[in-house]
Design a protein around this motif. Sequence first.
Motif, short mmCIF file in Angstrom:
data_model
loop_
_atom_site.label_atom_id
_atom_site.label_comp_id
_atom_site.label_asym_id
_atom_site.label_seq_id
_atom_site.Cartn_x
_atom_site.Cartn_y
_atom_site.Cartn_z
N PHE A 114 20.04 -33.91 -20.15
CA PHE A 114 19.61 -32.70 -20.84
C PHE A 114 18.71 -31.89 -19.90
CE2 PHE A 114 21.04 -33.95 -25.01
CZ PHE A 114 20.95 -35.33 -25.00
N GLN A 115 18.80 -30.56 -20.02
CA GLN A 115 17.96 -29.70 -19.19
C GLN A 115 17.80 -28.35 -19.87
OE1 GLN A 115 16.54 -30.56 -15.98
NE2 GLN A 115 15.37 -28.73 -16.47
N VAL A 116 16.58 -27.85 -19.85
CA VAL A 116 16.31 -26.49 -20.32
C VAL A 116 15.79 -25.69 -19.13
CG1 VAL A 116 15.00 -25.04 -21.90
CG2 VAL A 116 15.77 -27.30 -22.64
N GLY A 154 17.05 -17.13 -14.55
CA GLY A 154 16.66 -16.86 -13.16
C GLY A 154 16.29 -18.09 -12.37
N GLN A 155 16.02 -19.19 -13.05
CA GLN A 155 15.70 -20.42 -12.33
C GLN A 155 16.96 -21.01 -11.70
OE1 GLN A 155 13.63 -22.82 -15.37
NE2 GLN A 155 11.74 -22.55 -14.18
N SER A 156 16.73 -21.84 -10.71
CA SER A 156 17.85 -22.54 -10.07
C SER A 156 17.74 -24.03 -10.35
CB SER A 156 17.84 -22.30 -8.57
OG SER A 156 16.67 -22.83 -7.99
N MET A 157 18.86 -24.68 -10.30
CA MET A 157 18.85 -26.13 -10.43
C MET A 157 20.17 -26.70 -9.95
SD MET A 157 19.57 -27.65 -14.22
CE MET A 157 19.49 -29.27 -13.46
N THR A 158 20.17 -28.01 -9.75
CA THR A 158 21.37 -28.72 -9.33
C THR A 158 21.68 -29.83 -10.30
OG1 THR A 158 20.93 -28.27 -6.99
CG2 THR A 158 22.43 -30.09 -7.49
N LEU A 159 22.91 -29.82 -10.80
CA LEU A 159 23.40 -30.92 -11.61
C LEU A 159 24.04 -31.94 -10.66
CD1 LEU A 159 25.15 -29.03 -14.55
CD2 LEU A 159 22.74 -29.57 -14.24
N GLN A 160 23.61 -33.18 -10.82
CA GLN A 160 24.09 -34.22 -9.92
C GLN A 160 25.27 -34.98 -10.52
OE1 GLN A 160 23.01 -34.45 -6.91
NE2 GLN A 160 21.07 -33.31 -7.02
N CYS A 161 26.21 -35.34 -9.67
CA CYS A 161 27.34 -36.18 -10.06
C CYS A 161 27.62 -37.16 -8.95
CB CYS A 161 28.58 -35.33 -10.34
SG CYS A 161 30.04 -36.32 -10.73
N ALA A 162 27.70 -38.42 -9.30
CA ALA A 162 27.99 -39.47 -8.31
C ALA A 162 29.01 -40.43 -8.89
CB ALA A 162 26.72 -40.21 -7.93
N GLN A 163 29.93 -40.86 -8.03
CA GLN A 163 30.90 -41.87 -8.46
C GLN A 163 30.94 -42.98 -7.42
OE1 GLN A 163 34.06 -42.33 -6.80
NE2 GLN A 163 34.13 -40.48 -5.52
N ASP A 164 31.18 -44.19 -7.90
CA ASP A 164 31.15 -45.36 -7.03
C ASP A 164 32.53 -46.01 -6.91
OD1 ASP A 164 29.64 -47.71 -9.41
OD2 ASP A 164 31.41 -46.43 -9.53
N VAL A 223 27.76 -27.48 -22.04
CA VAL A 223 27.77 -28.90 -21.67
C VAL A 223 28.66 -29.04 -20.44
CG1 VAL A 223 28.33 -31.24 -22.37
CG2 VAL A 223 27.41 -29.64 -24.06
N TYR A 224 28.14 -29.69 -19.43
CA TYR A 224 28.86 -29.81 -18.16
C TYR A 224 29.33 -31.24 -17.95
CZ TYR A 224 27.12 -25.18 -17.14
OH TYR A 224 26.87 -23.83 -17.18
N PHE A 225 30.59 -31.37 -17.56
CA PHE A 225 31.17 -32.67 -17.28
C PHE A 225 31.65 -32.73 -15.85
CE2 PHE A 225 31.34 -34.84 -21.29
CZ PHE A 225 31.31 -33.84 -22.24
N CYS A 226 31.38 -33.86 -15.24
CA CYS A 226 31.92 -34.18 -13.93
C CYS A 226 33.02 -35.21 -14.12
CB CYS A 226 30.82 -34.73 -13.04
SG CYS A 226 31.36 -35.21 -11.39
N ALA A 227 34.06 -35.12 -13.33
CA ALA A 227 35.16 -36.08 -13.43
C ALA A 227 35.61 -36.48 -12.04
CB ALA A 227 36.33 -35.48 -14.21
N SER A 228 36.14 -37.67 -11.93
CA SER A 228 36.70 -38.11 -10.66
C SER A 228 38.01 -38.82 -10.89
CB SER A 228 35.72 -39.02 -9.91
OG SER A 228 35.70 -40.33 -10.46
N SER A 229 38.86 -38.78 -9.88
CA SER A 229 40.13 -39.51 -9.95
C SER A 229 40.60 -39.80 -8.54
CB SER A 229 41.19 -38.71 -10.72
OG SER A 229 41.44 -37.48 -10.09
N SER A 230 41.55 -40.70 -8.48
CA SER A 230 42.03 -41.16 -7.19
C SER A 230 43.35 -40.49 -6.84
CB SER A 230 42.21 -42.68 -7.24
OG SER A 230 42.74 -43.16 -6.03
N GLY A 267 28.22 -36.22 -19.34
CA GLY A 267 27.90 -34.83 -19.63
C GLY A 267 26.43 -34.50 -19.48
N THR A 268 26.17 -33.24 -19.18
CA THR A 268 24.82 -32.69 -19.11
C THR A 268 24.76 -31.49 -20.04
OG1 THR A 268 24.43 -33.35 -16.81
CG2 THR A 268 23.10 -31.52 -17.67
N ARG A 269 23.84 -31.55 -20.99
CA ARG A 269 23.66 -30.39 -21.88
C ARG A 269 22.61 -29.48 -21.29
NH1 ARG A 269 24.93 -28.78 -26.85
NH2 ARG A 269 25.88 -30.79 -27.41
N LEU A 270 23.03 -28.30 -20.90
CA LEU A 270 22.14 -27.32 -20.26
C LEU A 270 21.91 -26.14 -21.19
CD1 LEU A 270 20.63 -26.24 -17.73
CD2 LEU A 270 22.78 -25.14 -17.09
N THR A 271 20.63 -25.81 -21.39
CA THR A 271 20.27 -24.64 -22.18
C THR A 271 19.48 -23.70 -21.29
OG1 THR A 271 20.17 -25.97 -24.20
CG2 THR A 271 19.08 -23.81 -24.23
#
Lengths: 115, 112
Positions: B10-12, B16-26, B88-95, B106-110
Amino acid sequence: AQTVTQSQPEMSVQEAETVTLSCTYDTSENNYYLFWYKQPPSRQMILVIRQEAYKQQNATENRFSVNFQKAAKSFSLKISDSQLGDTAMYFCAFMKRSTGNQFYFGTGTSLTVIP
Amino acid sequence: NAGVTQTPKFQVLKTGQSMTLQCAQDMNHEYMSWYRQDPGMGLRLIHYSVGAGITDQGEVPNGYNVSRSTTEDFPLRLLSAAPSQTSVYFCASSSLGSNEAFFGQGTRLTVV
């Protein structure tokens, strides 16, 4: 361009009954897959079932089955013996294999199972 | 078995602000992508990557930047947040060669 259409924004079904969710798509691709995803209130995307476009046989997964009509570009989901845990948003999705497994989603159908 | 991990959940932000949503897959997946989910609109593709150093735009790329310096990570940057980016932001990965995709939670951003 690919489009996926789900024409039923909301549906309900009595517990233990059968319900069918509709999905149509439009594409000029030949190499693609179709999916149904379930999204409960936790918002997690859960794979329900997938269909490879080159396979004529309809996919089944336990209580879930699809009716895939390639010529009509139709891909409906049938849920048999509906359970309370099936209550969720259901998304139909198209994935083309040509560029990085991009997904195209429909707008979703909110399914409520009534006890 | 972590799969696809998104942070934060979650993030509010203020406009005008900046931010980075992180996504990592193993899972050593070649393909990674970002989607946004808005009410009544399903998930729409923002950006995707077919491997380290390679990214491309999806359906709704405006206002977002991505980079892929490693196979594992695919951050999504909002340089100047706008209320229209509330989603709401989703990251996905596939091979490569697989027909299965793995989604983060998911990340809920307001943006206010």
